[in-house]
Enzyme design. Structure first.
Site, PDB file in Angstrom:
ATOM      1  N   LYS A 207       0.690  -1.202  -0.021  1.00 19.77           N
ATOM      2  CA  LYS A 207       0.041  -0.116   0.082  1.00 19.77           C
ATOM      3  C   LYS A 207       0.840   1.226   0.173  1.00 19.77           C
ATOM      4  CE  LYS A 207      -4.161  -2.108   1.463  1.00 19.77           C
ATOM      5  NZ  LYS A 207      -5.194  -2.658   2.714  1.00 19.77           N
ATOM      6  N   ARG A 238      -2.103 -10.283   5.500  1.00 22.51           N
ATOM      7  CA  ARG A 238      -2.803 -10.160   4.086  1.00 22.51           C
ATOM      8  C   ARG A 238      -1.923  -9.802   2.892  1.00 22.51           C
ATOM      9  NH1 ARG A 238      -5.716  -7.414   0.556  1.00 22.51           N
ATOM     10  NH2 ARG A 238      -7.430  -8.300  -0.706  1.00 22.51           N
TER      11      ARG A 238
HETATM   12  N1  PMM Z   1      -7.446  -4.643   1.674  1.00 22.16           N
HETATM   13  C1  PMM Z   1      -7.851  -4.737   0.167  1.00 22.16           C
HETATM   14  C2  PMM Z   1      -8.922  -5.403  -0.207  1.00 22.16           C
HETATM   15  N2  PMM Z   1      -9.206  -6.192   0.780  1.00 22.16           N
HETATM   16  N3  PMM Z   1      -9.319  -6.859   3.136  1.00 22.16           N
HETATM   17  C3  PMM Z   1      -8.907  -6.882   4.362  1.00 22.16           C
HETATM   18  N4  PMM Z   1      -9.462  -7.622   5.207  1.00 22.16           N
HETATM   19  N5  PMM Z   1      -7.983  -5.948   4.728  1.00 22.16           N
HETATM   20  C4  PMM Z   1      -7.431  -5.206   4.054  1.00 22.16           C
HETATM   21  O1  PMM Z   1      -6.553  -4.318   4.367  1.00 22.16           O
HETATM   22  C5  PMM Z   1      -7.756  -5.307   2.347  1.00 22.16           C
HETATM   23  C6  PMM Z   1      -8.839  -6.159   2.121  1.00 22.16           C
HETATM   24  C7  PMM Z   1      -7.105  -3.627  -0.792  1.00 22.16           C
HETATM   25  O2  PMM Z   1      -6.170  -4.204  -1.236  1.00 22.16           O
HETATM   26  P1  PMM Z   1      -5.847  -4.964  -2.504  1.00 22.16           P
HETATM   27  O3  PMM Z   1      -6.253  -4.277  -3.663  1.00 22.16           O
HETATM   28  O4  PMM Z   1      -4.442  -5.488  -2.517  1.00 22.16           O
HETATM   29  O5  PMM Z   1      -6.652  -6.167  -2.443  1.00 22.16           O
END
Ligand code: PMM
Length: 251
Positions: A207, A238
């Site tokens: 991020k 994650r």
């Molecule tokens: N961030 C994204 C999408 N889903 N779910 C959880 N639980 N926590 C997060 O920080 C989160 C998420 C956005 O990131 P991406 O585009 O890399 O999926």
């Protein structure tokens, strides 16, 4: 600590958008992450990057359900990254085992009762509104206190809806209605989130607050953060790349 591998079946996610945007590429990437030791594969069909538009339910289902089915067949433990109760239910019926709701039940009034009825683990992330205008909501008195109190409200709502305590996982929502300073304050106070008594998931991978113009250039910082969090008592991270994170955690 568990490693959740990110599999966005989207054209527009900020880091991996467009890389696994068709069935075959997504399944291949999922199998690769499984081979690298991913404990959970988090499958999503809707980008939540700042400014992103929503996708229709039909489009979301078409993106994720075939991939969920195929990777479940391969033995993966799968979370479905969705704000829609209907998508969550369809994905669980297709073989997913966990619901990952970035809205913590706020985007869809049916989500919490649906998760309760399905009886699966439910990840409630801190969220203040859809991606289109979330940056304008990054206003806090004390970010740690405010996010904790807003998470506690979602925990109460989840318990009231019938989700049992042992099925709840919380996530402070790094980068969601938060600027870089807010994200670091939360990470510096992660013990306070762990102290709430629920497993804590952190999704900081690649991020913007980690620096650098290109998400791929943020991998080294993401690995450093996993190393730092490994002694914090959190439940999991994650991440986009599984192998280096497993290596850091096993070293
Ligand atoms: N961030 C994204 C999408 N889903 N779910 C959880 N639980 N926590 C997060 O920080 C989160 C998420 C956005 O990131 P991406 O585009 O890399 O999926």
């Amino acid at each position: 600590m568990i490693v959740m591998g990110i599999l966005n079946v989207t054209p527009d996610s900020f880091a991996d958008g467009g890389r696994h945007n068709d069935f075959e590429a997504a399944v291949n990437r999922g199998q690769e992450m499984l081979a690298e030791g991913a404990d959970i594969i988090d499958i999503g069909g809707e980008s939540t990057k700042p400014g992103a538009d929503r996708v229709s339910e039909e489009e979301e289902l078409a993106r994720v359900i075939p991939v969920v089915k195929e990777l479940a067949k391969a033995g993966a433990r799968i979370s479905i990254d969705t704000m829609r109760a209907s998508t969550a239910k369809a994905a669980i019926e297709a073989g997913a085992q966990i619901i990952n709701d970035v809205s913590g039940g706020l985007a869809d009034p049916n989500m919490l009762p649906t998760a309760a009825q399905l009886g699966v683990p439910y990840i409630a992330m801190h969220w203040r509104g859809h991606s289109k205008d979330m940056n304008s909501r990054a206003v806090y008195g004390d970010v740690v206190k405010d996010v904790i109190s807003e998470i506690q409200e979602r925990v109460s709502a989840a318990l009231d809806a019938g989700i049992t305590k042992d099925k709840l996982i919380i996530d402070p929502g790094i980068g969601f209605a938060k600027d870089a300073h807010h994200n670091w304050e939360i990470i510096d106070s992660i013990d306070k989130f762990v102290g709430l008594g629920y497993p804590v998931l952190i999704g900081a991978s690649r991020k913007r607050f980690l620096g650098g113009d290109n998400p791929d250039e943020r991998e080294a910082a993401t690995i450093e953060l996993t190393k730092r969090l490994s002694t914090s008592g959190i439940w999991g991270v994650r991440v986009h790349s599984v192998k280096p994170h497993k290596e850091v955690l096993n070293s």
